[in-house]
Scaffold this motif. Sequence first.
Motif, PDB file in Angstrom:
ATOM      1  N   PHE A 151       4.954   9.741 -10.573  1.00 35.99           N
ATOM      2  CA  PHE A 151       5.484   9.633  -9.206  1.00 35.99           C
ATOM      3  C   PHE A 151       4.674  10.466  -8.217  1.00 35.99           C
ATOM      4  CE2 PHE A 151      10.285   8.478  -9.990  1.00 35.99           C
ATOM      5  CZ  PHE A 151       9.879   7.274 -10.541  1.00 35.99           C
ATOM      6  N   VAL A 152       4.488  11.741  -8.532  1.00 35.90           N
ATOM      7  CA  VAL A 152       3.786  12.670  -7.642  1.00 35.90           C
ATOM      8  C   VAL A 152       2.331  12.747  -8.068  1.00 35.90           C
ATOM      9  CG1 VAL A 152       3.628  15.048  -6.815  1.00 35.90           C
ATOM     10  CG2 VAL A 152       5.881  13.998  -7.176  1.00 35.90           C
ATOM     11  N   MET A 347       3.845  11.936  -3.264  1.00 37.54           N
ATOM     12  CA  MET A 347       4.137  10.536  -3.578  1.00 37.54           C
ATOM     13  C   MET A 347       3.327   9.635  -2.655  1.00 37.54           C
ATOM     14  SD  MET A 347       8.253  10.337  -4.249  1.00 37.54           S
ATOM     15  CE  MET A 347       8.970  10.860  -5.802  1.00 37.54           C
ATOM     16  N   VAL A 348       2.863   8.513  -3.173  1.00 36.59           N
ATOM     17  CA  VAL A 348       2.070   7.560  -2.397  1.00 36.59           C
ATOM     18  C   VAL A 348       2.795   6.216  -2.401  1.00 36.59           C
ATOM     19  CG1 VAL A 348      -0.143   6.369  -2.174  1.00 36.59           C
ATOM     20  CG2 VAL A 348      -0.078   8.755  -2.962  1.00 36.59           C
ATOM     21  N   PHE A 349       2.992   5.652  -1.204  1.00 37.04           N
ATOM     22  CA  PHE A 349       3.747   4.410  -1.042  1.00 37.04           C
ATOM     23  C   PHE A 349       2.969   3.400  -0.204  1.00 37.04           C
ATOM     24  CE2 PHE A 349       7.190   7.484  -1.694  1.00 37.04           C
ATOM     25  CZ  PHE A 349       8.059   6.797  -2.521  1.00 37.04           C
ATOM     26  N   THR A 350       3.336   2.138  -0.365  1.00 37.26           N
ATOM     27  CA  THR A 350       2.982   1.130   0.625  1.00 37.26           C
ATOM     28  C   THR A 350       4.151   0.996   1.587  1.00 37.26           C
ATOM     29  OG1 THR A 350       3.955  -0.787  -0.511  1.00 37.26           O
ATOM     30  CG2 THR A 350       1.712  -0.142  -1.146  1.00 37.26           C
ATOM     31  N   SER A 366       0.653  -4.061   5.712  1.00 36.69           N
ATOM     32  CA  SER A 366       0.943  -3.078   4.672  1.00 36.69           C
ATOM     33  C   SER A 366      -0.066  -1.953   4.765  1.00 36.69           C
ATOM     34  CB  SER A 366       0.874  -3.705   3.269  1.00 36.69           C
ATOM     35  OG  SER A 366       1.173  -2.726   2.276  1.00 36.69           O
ATOM     36  N   ASP A 367       0.444  -0.740   4.800  1.00 45.10           N
ATOM     37  CA  ASP A 367      -0.411   0.447   4.806  1.00 45.10           C
ATOM     38  C   ASP A 367      -0.025   1.372   3.664  1.00 45.10           C
ATOM     39  OD1 ASP A 367      -2.277   0.594   7.288  1.00 45.10           O
ATOM     40  OD2 ASP A 367      -0.394  -0.248   8.047  1.00 45.10           O
ATOM     41  N   THR A 368      -0.997   2.059   3.137  1.00 41.60           N
ATOM     42  CA  THR A 368      -0.779   3.028   2.067  1.00 41.60           C
ATOM     43  C   THR A 368      -0.635   4.403   2.705  1.00 41.60           C
ATOM     44  OG1 THR A 368      -2.099   1.688   0.547  1.00 41.60           O
ATOM     45  CG2 THR A 368      -1.708   3.986  -0.069  1.00 41.60           C
ATOM     46  N   VAL A 369       0.448   5.108   2.348  1.00 44.88           N
ATOM     47  CA  VAL A 369       0.736   6.401   2.969  1.00 44.88           C
ATOM     48  C   VAL A 369       1.034   7.452   1.898  1.00 44.88           C
ATOM     49  CG1 VAL A 369       1.690   5.216   4.998  1.00 44.88           C
ATOM     50  CG2 VAL A 369       3.241   6.077   3.220  1.00 44.88           C
ATOM     51  N   LEU A 370       0.793   8.698   2.264  1.00 44.72           N
ATOM     52  CA  LEU A 370       1.061   9.855   1.400  1.00 44.72           C
ATOM     53  C   LEU A 370       2.204  10.660   1.992  1.00 44.72           C
ATOM     54  CD1 LEU A 370       0.172  11.933  -0.858  1.00 44.72           C
ATOM     55  CD2 LEU A 370      -1.329  12.924   0.901  1.00 44.72           C
ATOM     56  N   VAL A 371       3.209  10.967   1.176  1.00 42.27           N
ATOM     57  CA  VAL A 371       4.286  11.849   1.628  1.00 42.27           C
ATOM     58  C   VAL A 371       3.745  13.277   1.646  1.00 42.27           C
ATOM     59  CG1 VAL A 371       6.636  12.684   1.218  1.00 42.27           C
ATOM     60  CG2 VAL A 371       6.030  10.316   0.632  1.00 42.27           C
ATOM     61  N   THR A 372       3.922  13.971   2.761  1.00 41.35           N
ATOM     62  CA  THR A 372       3.432  15.343   2.920  1.00 41.35           C
ATOM     63  C   THR A 372       4.612  16.315   3.032  1.00 41.35           C
ATOM     64  OG1 THR A 372       3.377  15.187   5.339  1.00 41.35           O
ATOM     65  CG2 THR A 372       1.409  14.442   4.135  1.00 41.35           C
ATOM     66  N   MET A 378      -1.126   8.761   6.912  1.00 41.77           N
ATOM     67  CA  MET A 378      -1.627   7.402   6.725  1.00 41.77           C
ATOM     68  C   MET A 378      -2.969   7.468   5.996  1.00 41.77           C
ATOM     69  SD  MET A 378      -0.652   4.227   7.927  1.00 41.77           S
ATOM     70  CE  MET A 378      -0.292   4.111   9.671  1.00 41.77           C
ATOM     71  N   LEU A 379      -3.060   6.767   4.874  1.00 37.90           N
ATOM     72  CA  LEU A 379      -4.308   6.747   4.114  1.00 37.90           C
ATOM     73  C   LEU A 379      -5.177   5.550   4.492  1.00 37.90           C
ATOM     74  CD1 LEU A 379      -3.091   7.874   0.557  1.00 37.90           C
ATOM     75  CD2 LEU A 379      -3.799   9.269   2.513  1.00 37.90           C
TER      76      LEU A 379
END
Length: 392
Positions: A151-152, A347-350, A366-372, A378-379
């Motif tokens: 997950f992380v 965690m990384v999500f679309t 759709s964008d790939t993002v990182l939870v900070t 935004m990646l």
Amino acid sequence: MLLAIPKSEIIERQSKFHSSMADRKIDCAILFSVTDIFYLTGFHFHPTERPIGFFIDPNQKTHLFVPALEHEHAEEFANVDFVHSYPEYPGLRHPMEYFKDALVKADFTGKVVGYDAIGYGSSMGYRGPIVSDFLDAEFVSIKGLIEEMRFVKSSTEVELIKESCRWGNLAHRLLQKYSKPGLSEIEITSKASTEATMAMIETLGKDYKPHGNTAFALFRGQVGEMSAFPHAVTQNIVLKKGDTLVTGAAADVWGYHSELERTMFVQEVSKEQEKYFQYMYEAQETAFKAIKPGVPCSSVEQEVQKYFKEAGVQHLVQHHTGHAIGLLGHEAPFFDLGDQTIMQPGMVFTVEPGIYVRGLGGFRHSDTVLVTENGMEMLTYYPRDLASMVCY
């Protein structure tokens, strides 16, 4: 530039997995999941009818069980203590007989054995006994345990995903450049994907290992009216002026994925297309604002669904807002009303809320993002505004 997970991190994963086993009072474990074996060993392989398994014995030694044709491959690339092999499947002696020998020799008899699946499974003609049929032990399911470990993401994993984003961005730029009326989706995607891949391998050099797909960009059949089907398949459609396009682009870097999708239009945009595009755009903005650590994944979907309902387009929604991504294109957890997993930094999500209008098209970025620590990063970085989405 780091283009792989270092051995030290893989060994750390094995240690963490063993600690989780100990917490559950599990003596040893057997895994058959291709993704989880790769995660724990760094060994990338193509599963077929021939069984491949990973196991940790009661002395914390790691083992890989492979067909003979993979033995040297495993010894060269797998971060394990021992490699075992069998001649062939089905063979005069079934592979699970050899697997039994290896488990018994590793002192699995009478122990508490964790497993992700009680036997090997394949759609390629495999048939064989489950492990509990031939091993005298107490079996405990640990299905999902390594998935939760994934997950992380570590800082190294995040960098590999960012590298994936860079090359997905190039592939998509080429896709948009070549999207012209009169050309087929296959012609466009082949040209864009090949050019992006050549640039990628020339830039990254010999250390680049995809362990998946090289750079690609595609429509997946979502062209014109067919774009109203969220998971259409390639149709070899010829683009025409005014078509709605739903695209996708990415590149795998040492097995790690990213996701970039855009809604585009061929040369012109109607007022109706613009209206639905704006609903989708605002829904994605709503999702971005809801992503932060310490709250459940479901809260993102709640906010998006609230927006769609207020906009009066909830009936055009066909799927949840997004999913985790990493070694698999779709991973848990999910931005879904039914997922109460708490978001954590790393965690990384679309993020891909979509609406689908029959006869007109689909509308999904759709964008790939990182939870900070404070929200999200935004990646992916391809333009999202309407003016940038018109293909001239």
